[in-house]
Scaffold this active site. Structure first.
Site, PDB file in Angstrom:
ATOM      1  N   LYS A 135      24.612  -9.571   4.630  1.00 39.19           N
ATOM      2  CA  LYS A 135      23.726  -9.198   5.727  1.00 39.19           C
ATOM      3  C   LYS A 135      23.992  -7.753   6.150  1.00 39.19           C
ATOM      4  CE  LYS A 135      22.773 -10.316  10.468  1.00 39.19           C
ATOM      5  NZ  LYS A 135      23.490 -10.646  11.669  1.00 39.19           N
ATOM      6  N   PHE A 156      -9.362 -11.838  -4.442  1.00 39.82           N
ATOM      7  CA  PHE A 156      -9.757 -11.621  -3.050  1.00 39.82           C
ATOM      8  C   PHE A 156      -9.557 -10.141  -2.745  1.00 39.82           C
ATOM      9  CE2 PHE A 156     -10.549 -15.477  -0.545  1.00 39.82           C
ATOM     10  CZ  PHE A 156     -10.344 -16.438  -1.537  1.00 39.82           C
ATOM     11  N   LYS A 161     -11.965  -2.980  -6.798  1.00 45.99           N
ATOM     12  CA  LYS A 161     -10.897  -3.890  -7.263  1.00 45.99           C
ATOM     13  C   LYS A 161     -11.395  -4.792  -8.384  1.00 45.99           C
ATOM     14  CE  LYS A 161      -8.343  -3.846  -2.956  1.00 45.99           C
ATOM     15  NZ  LYS A 161      -8.073  -4.455  -1.680  1.00 45.99           N
ATOM     16  N   ASP A 216       2.876  -5.589  -1.961  1.00 44.42           N
ATOM     17  CA  ASP A 216       2.668  -4.522  -2.940  1.00 44.42           C
ATOM     18  C   ASP A 216       3.957  -3.748  -3.208  1.00 44.42           C
ATOM     19  OD1 ASP A 216      -0.049  -4.970  -3.384  1.00 44.42           O
ATOM     20  OD2 ASP A 216      -0.614  -3.886  -1.568  1.00 44.42           O
ATOM     21  N   ASP A 233       1.526  -6.007  -9.905  1.00 49.45           N
ATOM     22  CA  ASP A 233       0.225  -6.491  -9.438  1.00 49.45           C
ATOM     23  C   ASP A 233      -0.137  -7.693 -10.317  1.00 49.45           C
ATOM     24  OD1 ASP A 233      -2.521  -6.977  -8.997  1.00 49.45           O
ATOM     25  OD2 ASP A 233      -2.775  -4.916  -8.260  1.00 49.45           O
ATOM     26  N   ILE A 234       0.056  -8.873  -9.783  1.00 49.16           N
ATOM     27  CA  ILE A 234      -0.102 -10.104 -10.575  1.00 49.16           C
ATOM     28  C   ILE A 234      -1.512 -10.188 -11.147  1.00 49.16           C
ATOM     29  CG2 ILE A 234       0.015 -12.632 -10.506  1.00 49.16           C
ATOM     30  CD1 ILE A 234       1.950 -12.327  -8.110  1.00 49.16           C
ATOM     31  N   LYS A 244      -9.363  -4.565 -11.853  1.00 48.88           N
ATOM     32  CA  LYS A 244      -8.528  -5.718 -12.264  1.00 48.88           C
ATOM     33  C   LYS A 244      -9.232  -6.625 -13.278  1.00 48.88           C
ATOM     34  CE  LYS A 244      -5.974  -5.499  -7.917  1.00 48.88           C
ATOM     35  NZ  LYS A 244      -5.008  -6.133  -7.031  1.00 48.88           N
ATOM     36  N   ASN A 298       3.906 -10.778   5.177  1.00 51.92           N
ATOM     37  CA  ASN A 298       2.688 -10.547   5.966  1.00 51.92           C
ATOM     38  C   ASN A 298       2.299 -11.851   6.642  1.00 51.92           C
ATOM     39  OD1 ASN A 298       0.672 -12.021   4.178  1.00 51.92           O
ATOM     40  ND2 ASN A 298       1.708 -10.650   2.746  1.00 51.92           N
TER      41      ASN A 298
HETATM   42  N1  CTP Z   1      -2.845  -9.120  -5.817  1.00 53.37           N
HETATM   43  C1  CTP Z   1      -1.914  -9.550  -6.728  1.00 53.37           C
HETATM   44  N2  CTP Z   1      -0.715  -8.892  -6.832  1.00 53.37           N
HETATM   45  C2  CTP Z   1      -0.437  -7.827  -6.044  1.00 53.37           C
HETATM   46  C3  CTP Z   1      -1.386  -7.394  -5.098  1.00 53.37           C
HETATM   47  C4  CTP Z   1      -2.593  -8.062  -5.003  1.00 53.37           C
HETATM   48  O1  CTP Z   1      -2.152 -10.528  -7.460  1.00 53.37           O
HETATM   49  N3  CTP Z   1       0.740  -7.213  -6.144  1.00 53.37           N
HETATM   50  C5  CTP Z   1      -4.157  -9.795  -5.759  1.00 53.37           C
HETATM   51  C6  CTP Z   1      -4.440 -10.538  -4.462  1.00 53.37           C
HETATM   52  O2  CTP Z   1      -4.045 -11.894  -4.559  1.00 53.37           O
HETATM   53  C7  CTP Z   1      -5.945 -10.389  -4.346  1.00 53.37           C
HETATM   54  C8  CTP Z   1      -6.247  -9.067  -5.012  1.00 53.37           C
HETATM   55  O3  CTP Z   1      -5.126  -8.806  -5.850  1.00 53.37           O
HETATM   56  O4  CTP Z   1      -6.624 -11.386  -5.071  1.00 53.37           O
HETATM   57  C9  CTP Z   1      -6.471  -7.911  -4.092  1.00 53.37           C
HETATM   58  O5  CTP Z   1      -5.445  -7.855  -3.135  1.00 53.37           O
HETATM   59  P1  CTP Z   1      -5.485  -6.799  -1.931  1.00 53.37           P
HETATM   60  O6  CTP Z   1      -4.223  -6.921  -1.148  1.00 53.37           O
HETATM   61  O7  CTP Z   1      -6.806  -6.852  -1.234  1.00 53.37           O
HETATM   62  O8  CTP Z   1      -5.522  -5.444  -2.694  1.00 53.37           O
HETATM   63  P2  CTP Z   1      -4.466  -4.609  -3.470  1.00 53.37           P
HETATM   64  O9  CTP Z   1      -4.777  -4.732  -4.930  1.00 53.37           O
HETATM   65  O10 CTP Z   1      -3.077  -4.923  -3.062  1.00 53.37           O
HETATM   66  O11 CTP Z   1      -4.879  -3.133  -3.013  1.00 53.37           O
HETATM   67  P3  CTP Z   1      -4.760  -2.424  -1.546  1.00 53.37           P
HETATM   68  O12 CTP Z   1      -3.564  -3.074  -0.873  1.00 53.37           O
HETATM   69  O13 CTP Z   1      -4.542  -1.009  -1.879  1.00 53.37           O
HETATM   70  O14 CTP Z   1      -6.048  -2.678  -0.825  1.00 53.37           O
END
Ligand code: CTP
Length: 394
Positions: A284, A318, A332, A274, A301-302, A336, A206
């Protein structure tokens, strides 16, 4: 108004001190300059008198007003003494207790914690073990150093010894003046954009630059914390923190899990993928006429996992949202097991400034749009207020 004494010694880099003086004056500091005799061979004192609107001192015996012991008053009245450029000579004199001119006498009368040296010299001089020993000795006594950069030196040799770039010097000065709100605390931050590889050169990622997380790391460092930054695929640099560069979610997850148990305060600022490809192609992928379907599966999801591990840590995430910002952020926060979530809309992505809301289960506090480094200082200060100065943390 904070008073900075800028010491300038004999080095060709003395011309850069004019830029340093000018930038510090623009930032609102009261800048006073002391030059060594040899510095005046490179730049005229008039340059600094014009830039700072203060008298420049060179020789302590040419004082007009002898009722004041000028080298003592300069040391006690200034909030910071920045020696930039700092020659081999001035570092050696300070380390061995020689005070034979105005600047070295001011340094001899000043407490170590007030002094920052930004060395600039020939590469061999810089690597001379005598200088390195002097730097080590002074560092142990509480003096600070801004490491020189590699580059083309005045003698025509490529090597380490160029005065550090002016923005980094200014940043160090600004950091010096921040309160040590997080002294003794361990902070862990994830930042940047993870990559999930499809083949050796293609990946899913991203547009996050990592700037918000790096800015938070700088702010926490400046507030005195011991910072570990896990940074994914960002060209940004930072000093004075434990920097762990990673690429994938798995690498970020492992580094986070390793450091989380000893952390007091954690910010998950990374934009994490995600999803990851179900299969990875070692070679390749060649193009075909039929198109390509890449099957994706959920990634770890860390933050969710850290929320499960949480004990006394203050855990802050965040939320990047395109709609229903606050309700989605609260969702969230609960899911979390976070203490607070920083909600921002997608317009903050890959930009230099940002506007956020600090959301807890009870309240949402809006912080105004600012450059991300300034915003990071505000975020940390506000979070410490909202969470009662980390009283819940270890
Ligand atoms: N995060 C994480 N690991 C993931 C996804 C998200 O640690 N695989 C953490 C991000 O660093 C952030 C928070 O979770 O602090 C929320 O991330 P965000 O992308 O807004 O949300 P998601 O949990 O991925 O949910 P969605 O994409 O459905 O909005």
């Amino acid at each position: 108004m904070k008073k900075i004494l800028l010491g300038i010694t004999g080095s060709i880099a003395a011309y850069k001190s004019a830029d340093i003086a000018s930038k510090l004056v623009k930032l609102g500091y009261d800048v006073h300059v002391i030059m060594t005799e040899s510095a005046t061979e490179f730049v005229a004192p008039l340059t600094f008198e014009t830039l700072t609107r203060n008298r420049v001192y060179v020789d302590m015996f040419r004082e007009e007003d002898h009722r004041q012991v000028r080298h003592i008053s300069q040391s006690t009245e200034s909030d910071l003494i920045l020696v930039a450029p700092a020659s081999y000579n001035i570092i050696g004199k300070t380390a061995t207790g020689v005070a034979d001119d105005f600047l070295s006498s001011v340094l001899a009368a000043a407490p170590a914690g007030k002094v920052i040296f930004a060395p600039a010299m020939n590469v061999n001089m810089y690597h001379n073990p005598i200088l390195q020993e002097n730097i080590n000795k002074l560092t142990k006594l509480g003096y600070r150093f801004i490491e020189p950069e590699e580059g083309m030196l005045a003698c025509g040799v490529l090597g380490k010894g160029c005065l550090r770039n002016v923005p980094s010097i200014i940043e160090t000065v600004e950091g010096f003046f921040h309160d040590k709100l997080l002294q003794g605390k361990k902070v862990l931050i994830t930042a940047g954009a993870t990559r999930e590889y499809i083949d050796p050169i293609r990946f899913i990622s991203n547009s996050s630059s990592g700037l918000m997380g790096v800015s938070l790391a700088k702010a926490c460092r400046d507030f005195g914390a011991d910072v570990t930054l896990i940074l994914a695929n960002s060209h940004l640099n930072i000093e004075g923190v434990n920097l762990i560069r990673v690429q994938t979610v798995a690498e970020m997850y492992q580094a986070a899990v390793d450091h989380f148990p000893t952390t007091d305060l954690m910010f998950a600022a990374a934009a994490v993928s995600d999803f990851k490809p179900v299969t990875y192609s070692e070679s390749k992928i060649k193009k075909s006429d039929t198109g390509l379907v890449v099957e994706l599966e959920r990634n770890t999801d860390i933050l969710l996992e850290l929320g499960k591990m949480k004990q006394n840590q203050l855990l802050i995430g965040f939320a990047a949202e395109s709609e229903n910002l606050i309700p989605n952020a609260v969702g969230k926060l609960n899911k979390k097991n976070l203490d607070l979530i920083i909600a921002n809309d997608l317009s903050n992505f890959a930009t230099d400034d940002g506007k956020v809301w600090l959301v807890t289960s009870e309240t949402a506090v809006e912080l105004e749009r600012k450059p991300k480094l300034q915003l990071a200082y505000d975020i940390v200060k506000m979070i410490l207020n909202m969470t009662n100065n980390l009283s819940g943390a270890k």
